[in-house]
Design an enzyme around this catalytic site. Structure first.
Site, mmCIF file in Angstrom:
data_model
loop_
_atom_site.group_PDB
_atom_site.id
_atom_site.type_symbol
_atom_site.label_atom_id
_atom_site.label_comp_id
_atom_site.label_asym_id
_atom_site.label_seq_id
_atom_site.Cartn_x
_atom_site.Cartn_y
_atom_site.Cartn_z
ATOM 1 N N PHE A 53 0.558 -1.230 -0.098
ATOM 2 C CA PHE A 53 0.048 -0.052 -0.009
ATOM 3 C C PHE A 53 0.780 1.098 0.015
ATOM 4 O O PHE A 53 0.308 2.429 -0.145
ATOM 5 C CB PHE A 53 -0.750 0.074 1.270
ATOM 6 C CG PHE A 53 -1.825 -1.304 1.464
ATOM 7 C CD1 PHE A 53 -2.710 -1.592 0.552
ATOM 8 C CD2 PHE A 53 -1.452 -2.169 2.331
ATOM 9 C CE1 PHE A 53 -3.486 -2.849 0.760
ATOM 10 C CE2 PHE A 53 -1.888 -3.414 2.715
ATOM 11 C CZ PHE A 53 -3.059 -3.611 1.916
ATOM 12 N N GLY A 71 5.901 -4.641 10.730
ATOM 13 C CA GLY A 71 4.766 -4.751 10.094
ATOM 14 C C GLY A 71 5.309 -4.781 8.596
ATOM 15 O O GLY A 71 5.246 -3.955 7.779
ATOM 16 N N SER A 74 7.682 -2.507 1.303
ATOM 17 C CA SER A 74 8.474 -1.502 2.072
ATOM 18 C C SER A 74 9.852 -2.482 2.504
ATOM 19 O O SER A 74 11.085 -1.719 2.271
ATOM 20 C CB SER A 74 7.878 -1.005 3.246
ATOM 21 O OG SER A 74 7.577 -1.934 4.103
ATOM 22 N N ASP A 130 6.738 -9.472 12.009
ATOM 23 C CA ASP A 130 5.283 -9.529 11.432
ATOM 24 C C ASP A 130 4.789 -10.818 11.906
ATOM 25 O O ASP A 130 5.507 -12.115 11.575
ATOM 26 C CB ASP A 130 5.345 -9.217 10.120
ATOM 27 C CG ASP A 130 3.806 -8.982 9.727
ATOM 28 O OD1 ASP A 130 2.848 -9.444 10.032
ATOM 29 O OD2 ASP A 130 3.731 -7.967 8.932
ATOM 30 N N GLY A 157 -1.957 -10.829 9.088
ATOM 31 C CA GLY A 157 -2.859 -9.652 8.823
ATOM 32 C C GLY A 157 -3.204 -8.589 9.980
ATOM 33 O O GLY A 157 -3.402 -9.455 11.161
ATOM 34 N N SER A 175 4.755 -8.574 17.842
ATOM 35 C CA SER A 175 6.019 -7.302 17.984
ATOM 36 C C SER A 175 6.144 -7.275 19.442
ATOM 37 O O SER A 175 7.510 -7.387 19.822
ATOM 38 C CB SER A 175 5.390 -6.078 17.617
ATOM 39 O OG SER A 175 6.262 -4.987 17.793
ATOM 40 N N ASP A 180 4.938 0.319 11.293
ATOM 41 C CA ASP A 180 3.986 0.245 10.366
ATOM 42 C C ASP A 180 3.138 -0.998 10.575
ATOM 43 O O ASP A 180 2.766 -1.900 9.344
ATOM 44 C CB ASP A 180 4.665 0.163 8.954
ATOM 45 C CG ASP A 180 3.786 0.356 7.943
ATOM 46 O OD1 ASP A 180 2.727 0.925 7.743
ATOM 47 O OD2 ASP A 180 3.984 -0.070 6.702
ATOM 48 N N HIS A 217 -3.050 -0.794 13.467
ATOM 49 C CA HIS A 217 -3.574 0.532 13.577
ATOM 50 C C HIS A 217 -4.503 0.956 14.965
ATOM 51 O O HIS A 217 -5.069 1.883 14.600
ATOM 52 C CB HIS A 217 -4.105 0.994 12.208
ATOM 53 C CG HIS A 217 -3.002 1.277 11.200
ATOM 54 N ND1 HIS A 217 -2.314 0.588 10.935
ATOM 55 C CD2 HIS A 217 -2.736 2.443 10.449
ATOM 56 C CE1 HIS A 217 -1.517 0.875 9.974
ATOM 57 N NE2 HIS A 217 -1.908 1.984 9.715
ATOM 58 N N HIS A 238 4.412 5.384 10.172
ATOM 59 C CA HIS A 238 3.800 5.344 8.989
ATOM 60 C C HIS A 238 2.371 5.599 9.237
ATOM 61 O O HIS A 238 1.739 5.241 10.274
ATOM 62 C CB HIS A 238 4.028 4.135 8.162
ATOM 63 C CG HIS A 238 3.392 4.106 6.603
ATOM 64 N ND1 HIS A 238 2.781 3.025 6.004
ATOM 65 C CD2 HIS A 238 3.506 5.339 5.589
ATOM 66 C CE1 HIS A 238 2.375 3.506 4.692
ATOM 67 N NE2 HIS A 238 3.089 4.795 4.531
#
Length: 226
Positions: free
Chosen positions: A29, A56, A62, A81, A85, A134, A151, A154, A179
């Site tokens: 993204f 992430g 990235s 990660d 998801g 994490s 990243d 959220h 991010h």
């Protein structure tokens, strides 16, 4: 005898065309302008001679940039990660991609795509993928790092845990990159938690803002006040 070609200072903070093409082709993204800012920051941090860390990774878009910056600096890119998801990538949400679902288990699994991305870019040898949540990985970590790219999830729970778990490991002069920083309350789900982490980092006295590009914020660790 042919001349030896060296990269200029500006070229060292810009990915080679093949790397940029691999980034653009990868599933993910991050827009190109933010990717270029990420690469420049990672390249700068790599001069500290310490690992570069990403929280992430999704399918590795990235990670291509971090891994190439790490390769150029002679350090290692670390990725954290669980590859199941984040919230907005689950079935029924806008960012869900059915191709990332394990057909046998019926759950998200982005690790195969992540590995394919790095293999295609020729960067597997420059990445250590830490597969897990994490906070658990951070609790086991004990050495300084030059770069922390937040990243991951959220929600406030996840974004805060990423910051609290990894910012203390950031060496003085290292860079904290966050991010999806969206100050507008309309972006409560997609960017308010990273925004609150960004504000917390600045308020701590441990960080000074270096630059901003789109939703990407780059801060330097300049003090001990975490």
């Amino acid at each position: 005898m042919g001349s030896v070609q060296t990269r200029t200072a500006s070229q060292e903070t810009t990915p080679a065309p093949a790397i940029l093409a691999a980034f653009e082709a990868a599933k993910g993204f991050m827009p190109v302008d933010e990717g270029l800012a990420l690469y420049a920051a990672a390249s700068e941090a790599g001069r500290l001679g310490l690992p570069l860390l990403e929280i992430g990774s999704y399918c590795g878009r990235s990670t291509i940039l971090l891994a190439d910056a790490a390769r150029a600096a002679g350090v290692t890119a670390l990725t954290v990660d669980h590859h199941r998801g984040s919230e907005e990538q689950q079935p029924g949400w806008d960012y869900h991609d059915p191709e990332t679902v394990d057909p046998e288990l019926g759950v998200m699994d982005t690790l195969p795509a992540f590995r394919r991305t790095l293999h295609r870019a020729g960067l597997e040898d420059h990445v250590v993928a830490l597969v897990g949540r994490s906070p658990r990985v951070a609790a086991l970590w004990g050495t300084p790092i030059a770069f922390v790219f937040v990243d991951g999830g959220h929600t406030d729970e996840h974004a805060t845990a990423d910051y609290e778990g990894w910012a203390p490991h950031l060496a003085e002069g290292g860079l904290l990159v966050i991010h999806d920083v969206f100050p507008d309350p309309v972006d409560e789900f997609t960017g308010q938690a990273p925004y609150r982490v960004y504000l917390r980092a600045l308020a701590s006295g441990a960080f000074t803002e270096v630059s901003a590009k789109g939703s990407l914020r780059v801060l330097r660790r300049t003090g001990p006040g975490l």
